[in-house]
Design an enzyme around this catalytic site. Structure first.
Site, PDB file in Angstrom:
ATOM      1  N   HIS A 133      17.281  46.073 -82.492  1.00 45.67           N
ATOM      2  CA  HIS A 133      17.775  45.022 -83.379  1.00 45.67           C
ATOM      3  C   HIS A 133      19.236  45.296 -83.750  1.00 45.67           C
ATOM      4  O   HIS A 133      20.084  44.391 -83.699  1.00 45.67           O
ATOM      5  CB  HIS A 133      16.897  44.975 -84.630  1.00 45.67           C
ATOM      6  CG  HIS A 133      17.363  44.024 -85.682  1.00 45.67           C
ATOM      7  ND1 HIS A 133      16.863  42.749 -85.828  1.00 45.67           N
ATOM      8  CD2 HIS A 133      18.306  44.163 -86.661  1.00 45.67           C
ATOM      9  CE1 HIS A 133      17.473  42.151 -86.839  1.00 45.67           C
ATOM     10  NE2 HIS A 133      18.352  42.994 -87.362  1.00 45.67           N
ATOM     11  N   GLU A 134      19.549  46.542 -84.096  1.00 49.42           N
ATOM     12  CA  GLU A 134      20.924  46.882 -84.478  1.00 49.42           C
ATOM     13  C   GLU A 134      21.872  46.802 -83.286  1.00 49.42           C
ATOM     14  O   GLU A 134      23.028  46.375 -83.423  1.00 49.42           O
ATOM     15  CB  GLU A 134      20.966  48.279 -85.100  1.00 49.42           C
ATOM     16  CG  GLU A 134      20.155  48.427 -86.376  1.00 49.42           C
ATOM     17  CD  GLU A 134      20.549  47.445 -87.465  1.00 49.42           C
ATOM     18  OE1 GLU A 134      21.734  47.047 -87.512  1.00 49.42           O
ATOM     19  OE2 GLU A 134      19.682  47.060 -88.271  1.00 49.42           O
ATOM     20  N   HIS A 137      22.918  43.253 -82.910  1.00 50.04           N
ATOM     21  CA  HIS A 137      23.971  42.862 -83.844  1.00 50.04           C
ATOM     22  C   HIS A 137      25.344  43.159 -83.255  1.00 50.04           C
ATOM     23  O   HIS A 137      26.295  42.377 -83.416  1.00 50.04           O
ATOM     24  CB  HIS A 137      23.828  43.622 -85.163  1.00 50.04           C
ATOM     25  CG  HIS A 137      22.867  43.001 -86.132  1.00 50.04           C
ATOM     26  ND1 HIS A 137      22.882  41.664 -86.457  1.00 50.04           N
ATOM     27  CD2 HIS A 137      21.859  43.556 -86.877  1.00 50.04           C
ATOM     28  CE1 HIS A 137      21.943  41.409 -87.345  1.00 50.04           C
ATOM     29  NE2 HIS A 137      21.294  42.545 -87.613  1.00 50.04           N
ATOM     30  N   GLU A 198      20.090  37.590 -88.153  1.00 48.59           N
ATOM     31  CA  GLU A 198      18.901  38.432 -88.106  1.00 48.59           C
ATOM     32  C   GLU A 198      17.909  37.919 -87.070  1.00 48.59           C
ATOM     33  O   GLU A 198      17.336  38.692 -86.294  1.00 48.59           O
ATOM     34  CB  GLU A 198      18.239  38.493 -89.489  1.00 48.59           C
ATOM     35  CG  GLU A 198      19.017  39.281 -90.527  1.00 48.59           C
ATOM     36  CD  GLU A 198      19.197  40.730 -90.131  1.00 48.59           C
ATOM     37  OE1 GLU A 198      18.189  41.429 -89.938  1.00 48.59           O
ATOM     38  OE2 GLU A 198      20.350  41.162 -90.003  1.00 48.59           O
ATOM     39  N   ASP A 202      16.719  39.767 -83.656  1.00 45.80           N
ATOM     40  CA  ASP A 202      15.304  39.970 -83.317  1.00 45.80           C
ATOM     41  C   ASP A 202      15.022  39.494 -81.896  1.00 45.80           C
ATOM     42  O   ASP A 202      14.375  40.193 -81.105  1.00 45.80           O
ATOM     43  CB  ASP A 202      14.398  39.190 -84.279  1.00 45.80           C
ATOM     44  CG  ASP A 202      14.396  39.756 -85.686  1.00 45.80           C
ATOM     45  OD1 ASP A 202      14.858  40.893 -85.874  1.00 45.80           O
ATOM     46  OD2 ASP A 202      13.934  39.040 -86.595  1.00 45.80           O
TER      47      ASP A 202
END
Length: 485
Positions: A133-134, A137, A198, A202
């Site tokens: 997930h990070e 980003h 977010e 995901d």
């Protein structure tokens, strides 16, 4: 290998870059296309900002100084980055000693994980889902895109925008709101923008998870557990403040996970060893409580899980100086897996604590014969030499280690200790200067090198080297200052 006692370490100043930054492809060869943020912040500028912020973190946050955990988290991150799309920067993964559940990513491919994640993630796939997930980003340049959005709305300078976004790393809503007019409408628009990021992270993270061979269902499972556990908490963990988990997001991640091929992922021994190490040394609990936790887990553990739990117990026994108990647990683990670096590192700690230096060196040299460039083994070997008082040998090894891994503060700390013990004051000053530079403390670094230059023979190679490093540091200091304007 232990450089600091856990009971006295409220602030660890360290770097986890024991291996070269992870990268799937060369960012220098990638054009700026399809990204709205390109007009505001180039990839190279992101890397510069990321380096600057990483230096500030080293001097202000309890970054975990542990070579084995560093190697593990870097390897996990590398496996995910290798299967991610749109990678344009190197990646660096590191741990912060904090029991709160949280993770964040910032410019230049930096991904931070709180040790609290190991206390709540029940499998490697669950931890990997947070890391993926990070990574998403960063590959989607969400911070840069947020900067582009703010640049349209505010007259702030680039440095001011970056400053607000750096605050937004740990608390996105607070950071973004701090950089713009405090009207309800503008704040709400930025919160919505963050929530859309977010969901995008995901979606892309799930794809990376699947490509990397992890269980995609781990993401919604982890999200659901977090939401259920803290649904009525008056003070939810930082993870839920920085990564809001409304029911719609959990439902969306569950639905998307079901679209991927379902697979059974075997238990990861490395993850459970890392988890046991965190609980033993970085969870902030005393030895009696830690032993009690491991014993309770052992009563219901499978044979595979029991190995990691006994390893964790052995670490607690080493740290509490119960060496016989530690040895009885570690010896069969090491015998079964003599090249396992978790066990090798623990055996080194046990031998050093008992001053069995020759045994430790023999074991490490055998391992280095097949893994000559491994940072964990090299650091452990030089650590034993320092503790054995063989400073000249240690210095030779550590000069090579710090050249190969220049952001590894373990190496610089050991080199400073070895030089000090050998009475080589100028060498100790230079090693300490590199630690200062890694924290962005340029004045102290330059001052140390100036003193070192004055201590060596006029016109010597050492003096030329120190003077050249002073010039480099002044250039870096000027760039660092420019980024803050």
């Amino acid at each position: 290998m232990q450089l600091f006692k856990k009971a006295t370490t409220s602030l660890l100043i360290a770097s986890l870059a024991l291996t070269s930054p992870v990268m799937a492809t060369s960012y220098n060869d990638l054009p700026e296309i399809g990204t709205a943020a390109a007009g505001t912040l180039t990839v190279q500028k992101e890397i510069e900002y990321g380096d600057a912020y990483m230096r500030m973190l080293r001097g202000s946050q309890p970054i975990v100084n542990d070579p084995v955990l560093s190697e593990y988290i870097s390897a996990l991150g590398a496996s995910l980055v290798a299967n991610a799309n749109d990678v344009k920067t190197p990646f660096e993964f590191f741990l912060i000693r904090n029991r709160d559940i949280n993770a964040f990513a910032f410019f230049g491919g930096h991904v931070a994980l709180h040790t609290g994640l190991f206390l709540h993630a029940q499998s490697e796939s669950e931890l990997a889902s947070v890391v993926a997930h990070e990574i998403a980003h960063l590959t989607q340049r969400h911070l840069a895109r947020a900067m582009e959005e703010q640049a349209r709305q505010t007259p702030l300078t680039m440095a001011a925008l970056v400053g607000s976004l750096m605050l937004a790393i740990a608390a996105p809503q607070a950071g973004i709101a701090a950089a713009q007019a405090t009207t309800a409408a503008s704040i709400q628009s930025q919160i919505n923008y963050t929530r859309s990021n977010e969901k995008e992270a995901d979606r892309i993270g799930l794809e990376t998870l699947s490509r990397s061979g992890f269980d995609v269902n781990a993401m919604p499972v982890f999200f659901t557990r977090m939401a259920d556990q803290y649904r009525f908490a008056s003070k939810p963990p930082q993870f839920l403040l920085t990564h809001p988990l409304p029911d719609s997001r959990i439902t969306d991640s569950r639905s998307r996970a079901q679209q991927y091929p379902q697979r059974t992922v075997p238990l990861s021994p490395e993850y459970h060893l890392a988890r046991a190490r965190v609980i033993a040394r970085f969870a902030g609990i005393d030895s009696a409580a830690a032993i009690d936790w491991f014993d309770r887990q052992l009563k219901k553990a499978s044979p595979a899980r029991a190995q990691s739990l006994n390893y964790g117990k052995a670490l607690v026994y080493i740290d509490s100086r119960q060496f016989d108990k530690a040895g009885k647990l570690l010896a069969p683990l090491y015998k079964a897996q003599p090249n396992n670096r978790f066990y090798l590192d623990a055996m080194t700690d046990l031998d050093v604590a008992q001053k069995h230096y020759d045994a430790a060196l023999k074991r490490l040299e055998k391992a280095l014969a097949t893994q000559p460039n491994n940072a964990v083994l090299l650091l452990n070997h030089d650590y034993v030499l320092v503790k054995a008082g063989r400073y000249e040998e240690a210095i030779k090894g550590l000069v090579k280690v710090t050249h190969r891994f220049p952001t590894n503060t373990n190496g610089w700390s050991l080199l400073q200790e070895a030089y000090d013990s050998e009475g080589v004051r100028h060498g100790a000053l230079a090693a300490q200067a590199e630690l200062y530079a890694l924290q962005g403390r340029w004045h102290k670094a330059i001052n140390n090198y100036t003193q070192a230059s004055q201590l060596v023979e006029l016109g010597s190679l050492d003096q030329a080297r120190y003077d050249a490093r002073i010039d480099q540091l002044r250039v870096q200091e000027a760039r660092f200052a420019e980024l803050q304007r």
